[in-house]
Design an enzyme around this catalytic site. Structure first.
Site, PDB file in Angstrom:
ATOM      1  N   ALA A 157       0.845  -1.205   0.000  1.00 13.71           N
ATOM      2  CA  ALA A 157       0.000   0.000   0.000  1.00 13.71           C
ATOM      3  C   ALA A 157       0.874   1.245   0.000  1.00 13.71           C
ATOM      4  CB  ALA A 157      -0.919  -0.005   1.218  1.00 13.71           C
ATOM      5  N   VAL A 191       5.222  -4.197  -4.042  1.00 15.09           N
ATOM      6  CA  VAL A 191       6.072  -4.033  -2.857  1.00 15.09           C
ATOM      7  C   VAL A 191       7.319  -3.259  -3.265  1.00 15.09           C
ATOM      8  CG1 VAL A 191       5.224  -6.158  -1.821  1.00 15.09           C
ATOM      9  CG2 VAL A 191       7.311  -6.219  -3.191  1.00 15.09           C
ATOM     10  N   CYS A 237      12.688   6.350  -8.364  1.00 16.22           N
ATOM     11  CA  CYS A 237      12.813   5.510  -9.559  1.00 16.22           C
ATOM     12  C   CYS A 237      14.076   5.714 -10.385  1.00 16.22           C
ATOM     13  CB  CYS A 237      11.609   5.728 -10.470  1.00 16.22           C
ATOM     14  SG  CYS A 237      10.146   4.932  -9.822  1.00 16.22           S
ATOM     15  N   PHE A 238      14.399   6.956 -10.710  1.00 18.30           N
ATOM     16  CA  PHE A 238      15.420   7.185 -11.730  1.00 18.30           C
ATOM     17  C   PHE A 238      16.751   6.518 -11.386  1.00 18.30           C
ATOM     18  CE2 PHE A 238      13.497  11.279 -13.753  1.00 18.30           C
ATOM     19  CZ  PHE A 238      12.466  10.513 -14.236  1.00 18.30           C
ATOM     20  N   LYS A 271      17.519   4.350  -9.073  1.00 16.30           N
ATOM     21  CA  LYS A 271      17.404   2.905  -8.837  1.00 16.30           C
ATOM     22  C   LYS A 271      17.269   2.138 -10.154  1.00 16.30           C
ATOM     23  CE  LYS A 271      13.428   1.260  -7.629  1.00 16.30           C
ATOM     24  NZ  LYS A 271      12.172   1.179  -6.867  1.00 16.30           N
TER      25      LYS A 271
HETATM   26  C1  UDX Z   1       9.258   9.106 -12.605  1.00 13.74           C
HETATM   27  C2  UDX Z   1       8.649   8.942 -14.006  1.00 13.74           C
HETATM   28  O1  UDX Z   1       8.325  10.237 -14.527  1.00 13.74           O
HETATM   29  C3  UDX Z   1       7.408   8.068 -13.936  1.00 13.74           C
HETATM   30  O2  UDX Z   1       6.909   7.843 -15.244  1.00 13.74           O
HETATM   31  C4  UDX Z   1       7.782   6.744 -13.292  1.00 13.74           C
HETATM   32  O3  UDX Z   1       6.620   5.937 -13.150  1.00 13.74           O
HETATM   33  C5  UDX Z   1       8.430   6.958 -11.939  1.00 13.74           C
HETATM   34  O4  UDX Z   1       9.549   7.831 -12.048  1.00 13.74           O
HETATM   35  P1  UDX Z   1       8.688  10.597 -10.473  1.00 13.74           P
HETATM   36  O5  UDX Z   1      10.042  10.151  -9.995  1.00 13.74           O
HETATM   37  O6  UDX Z   1       7.527  10.448  -9.566  1.00 13.74           O
HETATM   38  O7  UDX Z   1       8.308   9.802 -11.807  1.00 13.74           O
HETATM   39  O8  UDX Z   1       8.763  12.153 -10.885  1.00 13.74           O
HETATM   40  P2  UDX Z   1       9.296  12.938 -12.164  1.00 13.74           P
HETATM   41  O9  UDX Z   1       8.300  13.975 -12.491  1.00 13.74           O
HETATM   42  O10 UDX Z   1       9.707  12.051 -13.264  1.00 13.74           O
HETATM   43  O11 UDX Z   1      10.589  13.706 -11.606  1.00 13.74           O
HETATM   44  C6  UDX Z   1      11.765  13.022 -11.239  1.00 13.74           C
HETATM   45  C7  UDX Z   1      12.841  14.023 -10.852  1.00 13.74           C
HETATM   46  O12 UDX Z   1      13.309  14.746 -11.984  1.00 13.74           O
HETATM   47  C8  UDX Z   1      12.379  15.088  -9.859  1.00 13.74           C
HETATM   48  O13 UDX Z   1      13.390  15.295  -8.901  1.00 13.74           O
HETATM   49  C9  UDX Z   1      12.192  16.315 -10.720  1.00 13.74           C
HETATM   50  O14 UDX Z   1      12.331  17.514 -10.000  1.00 13.74           O
HETATM   51  C10 UDX Z   1      13.316  16.132 -11.721  1.00 13.74           C
HETATM   52  N1  UDX Z   1      13.093  16.869 -12.990  1.00 13.74           N
HETATM   53  C11 UDX Z   1      12.025  16.555 -13.785  1.00 13.74           C
HETATM   54  C12 UDX Z   1      14.019  17.830 -13.404  1.00 13.74           C
HETATM   55  O15 UDX Z   1      15.009  18.098 -12.697  1.00 13.74           O
HETATM   56  N2  UDX Z   1      13.826  18.451 -14.606  1.00 13.74           N
HETATM   57  C13 UDX Z   1      12.774  18.171 -15.427  1.00 13.74           C
HETATM   58  O16 UDX Z   1      12.673  18.770 -16.499  1.00 13.74           O
HETATM   59  C14 UDX Z   1      11.841  17.191 -14.993  1.00 13.74           C
HETATM   60  P1  ADP Z   2       6.397   2.153  -4.025  1.00 11.17           P
HETATM   61  O1  ADP Z   2       6.895   3.565  -4.190  1.00 11.17           O
HETATM   62  O2  ADP Z   2       6.998   1.221  -5.050  1.00 11.17           O
HETATM   63  O3  ADP Z   2       4.913   2.051  -3.968  1.00 11.17           O
HETATM   64  P2  ADP Z   2       6.561   1.884  -1.116  1.00 11.17           P
HETATM   65  O4  ADP Z   2       7.774   1.653  -0.282  1.00 11.17           O
HETATM   66  O5  ADP Z   2       5.840   3.173  -1.005  1.00 11.17           O
HETATM   67  O6  ADP Z   2       7.000   1.607  -2.634  1.00 11.17           O
HETATM   68  O7  ADP Z   2       5.484   0.741  -0.828  1.00 11.17           O
HETATM   69  C1  ADP Z   2       5.738  -0.605  -0.752  1.00 11.17           C
HETATM   70  C2  ADP Z   2       4.870  -1.220   0.361  1.00 11.17           C
HETATM   71  O8  ADP Z   2       4.977  -2.641   0.284  1.00 11.17           O
HETATM   72  C3  ADP Z   2       5.290  -0.844   1.790  1.00 11.17           C
HETATM   73  O9  ADP Z   2       4.193  -0.223   2.440  1.00 11.17           O
HETATM   74  C4  ADP Z   2       5.651  -2.203   2.460  1.00 11.17           C
HETATM   75  O10 ADP Z   2       5.233  -2.270   3.809  1.00 11.17           O
HETATM   76  C5  ADP Z   2       4.860  -3.174   1.609  1.00 11.17           C
HETATM   77  N1  ADP Z   2       5.374  -4.549   1.639  1.00 11.17           N
HETATM   78  C6  ADP Z   2       6.646  -4.966   1.458  1.00 11.17           C
HETATM   79  N2  ADP Z   2       6.727  -6.324   1.523  1.00 11.17           N
HETATM   80  C7  ADP Z   2       5.451  -6.776   1.727  1.00 11.17           C
HETATM   81  C8  ADP Z   2       4.859  -8.082   1.861  1.00 11.17           C
HETATM   82  N3  ADP Z   2       5.586  -9.202   1.763  1.00 11.17           N
HETATM   83  N4  ADP Z   2       3.516  -8.153   2.076  1.00 11.17           N
HETATM   84  C9  ADP Z   2       2.767  -7.019   2.163  1.00 11.17           C
HETATM   85  N5  ADP Z   2       3.270  -5.769   2.026  1.00 11.17           N
HETATM   86  C10 ADP Z   2       4.589  -5.635   1.808  1.00 11.17           C
END
Ligand code: UDX
Ligand code: ADP
Ligand code: UDX
Length: 480
Positions: A9, A86, A272-273, A275
């Site tokens: 969640a 997760v 995300c980026f 990682k």
């Molecule tokens: C990103 C992807 O956009 C999304 O599609 C994917 O599912 C998860 O990763 P997120 O990390 O939530 O999403 O935000 P995003 O808007 O992509 O920004 C990422 C980082 O880049 C932020 O720190 C933002 O400030 C920075 N950024 C973005 C810049 O520095 N310049 C830009 O022009 C755009």
């Molecule tokens: P994301 O940004 O990918 O959604 P988060 O860290 O916000 O990642 O959420 C991942 C969630 O998954 C956490 O709340 C964590 O407690 C939960 N989680 C991890 N392992 C398990 C598991 N085996 N069963 C249920 N929930 C889990």
């Protein structure tokens, strides 16, 4: 009635399932998590994540066809479709440490599904995972299947934080990867039918499993690469007197390039980026492709360079030392409209300034003191291991104070660093801020959101990323 259960969640699972529940009243959606406090928060008026529009969606469906529960096994057992969302942090130790994804949480979820299932299931990979994870999961499930049929799908999520609800309502595409067998295609269709209730058919793309998994890593790597490209240009702009905003605009008007994601900044952050690129690099290395791995590594290196360049600029402009000086930090989240601090550039910038003995006063409208202290004392890569599964950090930094107001943060400060582009920072009364600061008063705008000319008229020395430098800054060159 189709029953969906989502394990995890978090930032992805919570909003995604809320929108599925909203758009598909005939589907029952249960989001489960091992964290009781997280589930309690989802069931309360204070949701565990800040996301514009999310409260309204949850209010409309919760208790109707959207439920949050800690009873993981019961709801997995009853579901037809199980999403796995997760966390998949970067490994901190062992083989591939610092690069490979840590699939511990994923594997334990898969084993649990195998243990409790009594009926056929579609298992959907929602978290971003290394290519071929689906295959590993399939093996765990089929080796423990007790005659149950599992179909594995990869359905990566492309939502961005801060705009999650908007992105989910109107996605550029929904990607569903599955096996190229009749059963695999049937499973793809079953999931496509769910999304098809609000997403136009032509935007639902079916691929094989590996393409879906790799597309997510590739999309994030391309996006990050654009930011590193423009940030690399920003350094050159400062050296030559060009203006990065003008360059970005000119470049972005080429329809082959496009205008989005070309804002120079102190660096990209987010869960995300970094990682996903590390993951991509690791996969390339494992597949004997060091040239490709090095190409993508460079995107991360430029991002690190941009953060340290910013710190160097701050220190060098302020007479080569910030020791004992109060520096106000406005914004700590990795972007506006989220309280998320995972991999935020603010962590590295603050650590850099603390390394030169600065005193920091930090204000972010959505990030609290506990989170900031934890981030600044935590080891790199521990950030993505859920904090509620970790003990509280025993130490807190005395040189760091966290306040709830930009004016308090900047009072008596020598310099101000803007690290997140929160809209409220644009409307601050900078004359008042200037009057209450030490002189000379500096502003380092890591997001290019303030009107530098106006601030200079007030008396500030202003640094904006990639813009022509003040005479002061030219005379105090930063060594990167
Ligand atoms: C990103 C992807 O956009 C999304 O599609 C994917 O599912 C998860 O990763 P997120 O990390 O939530 O999403 O935000 P995003 O808007 O992509 O920004 C990422 C980082 O880049 C932020 O720190 C933002 O400030 C920075 N950024 C973005 C810049 O520095 N310049 C830009 O022009 C755009
Ligand atoms: P994301 O940004 O990918 O959604 P988060 O860290 O916000 O990642 O959420 C991942 C969630 O998954 C956490 O709340 C964590 O407690 C939960 N989680 C991890 N392992 C398990 C598991 N085996 N069963 C249920 N929930 C889990
Ligand atoms: C380029 C720029 O496009 C143009 O704006 C500038 O004024 C001059 O340089 P040009 O070199 O004539 O134009 O052709 P272009 O269409 O850009 O192709 C360059 C090379 O890239 C070609 O070898 C082409 O085959 C290759 N290419 C292009 C790819 O390999 N993949 C693609 O997706 C696009």
């Amino acid at each position: 009635m189709v029953k969906i259960c989502c394990i995890g969640a978090g930032y992805v699972g919570g909003p995604t399932m809320a929108v599925i529940a909203l758009k598909c009243p005939s589907v029952e959606v249960v989001v489960v998590d091992i964290s009781a406090p997280r589930i309690a928060a989802w069931n309360s008026d204070h949701l565990p994540i800040y996301e514009p529009g999310l409260d309204d969606v949850v209010k409309e469906c919760r208790g109707r066809n959207l439920f949050f529960s800690t009873d993981v096994e019961k709801h997995v057992a009853e579901a037809d479709i199980v999403f796995v969302s997760v966390n998949t942090p970067t490994k901190t130790r062992g083989l591939g440490a610092g690069k490979a994804a840590d699939l511990t949480y994923w594997e334990s979820a898969a084993r649990m599904i195998a243990d409790v299932s009594k009926s056929d299931k579609i298992v959907v990979e929602k978290s971003t995972v290394p290519v071929k994870t689906a295959e590993a999961i399939e093996k765990i499930l089929t080796h423990n299947s007790k005659g149950i049929n599992y179909q594995i799908l990869s359905n990566p999520e492309f939502l961005a934080e801060g705009t999650a609800i908007k992105d989910l309502f109107n996605p550029d595409r929904v990607l569903i990867g599955g096996r190229e067998t009749p059963e695999g295609q049937k499973a793809i269709q079953a999931l496509a039918d769910v999304y098809g209730q609000w997403v136009p058919k032509e935007r639902i793309l079916a691929t094989n499993l590996w393409s879906a998994e790799l597309s997510k890593l590739a999309a994030n790597a391309f996006l990050a690469q654009r930011i590193s490209s423009v940030n690399a240009m920003s350094a050159l702009c400062e050296a030559t007197g060009a203006d990065v905003s003008q360059v970005s605009y000119a470049v972005g008007t080429d329809t082959r390039i496009g205008p989005k994601f070309l804002n120079a900044s102190v660096g990209y952050g987010g869960s995300c980026f970094q990682k996903d690129i590390l993951n991509l690099v690791y996969i390339c290395e494992c597949n004997g492709l060091p040239e490709v791995a090095n190409y993508w590594k460079q995107v991360i290196q430029i991002n690190d360079y941009q953060k340290s360049r910013f710190v160097n600029r701050v220190v060098s402009s302020m007479f080569n030392t910030v020791s004992g000086k109060k520096i106000a930090v406005l914004g700590f989240a990795f972007k506006k409209d989220t309280g998320d601090t995972r991999e935020t550039p603010a962590i590295d910038v603050c650590k850099g300034l603390l390394g030169d003995n600065a005193r920091l006063s930090i204000y972010d409208p959505q990030v609290n003191e506990d989170q900031i202290q934890r981030d600044l004392t935590m080891k790199k890569f521990d950030w993505d291991h859920p904090t509620h599964l970790q003990p509280m950090s025993p130490t807190s930094l005395k040189q760091v104070s966290v306040v709830w107001d930009a004016y308090e943060a900047t009072k008596d400060a020598h310099g101000v660093c803007i690290l997140t582009e929160w809209d409220e920072f644009k409307g601050l009364d900078f004359q008042k801020i200037y009057d209450n600061m030490q002189k000379p008063a500096f502003i380092f705008d890591g997001r290019n959101i303030v009107n530098a000319e106006k601030l200079r008229e007030i008396g500030f020395i202003v640094y904006s990323i990639g813009k022509p430098l003040d005479k002061w800054l030219k005379d105090m060159p930063a060594v990167a």
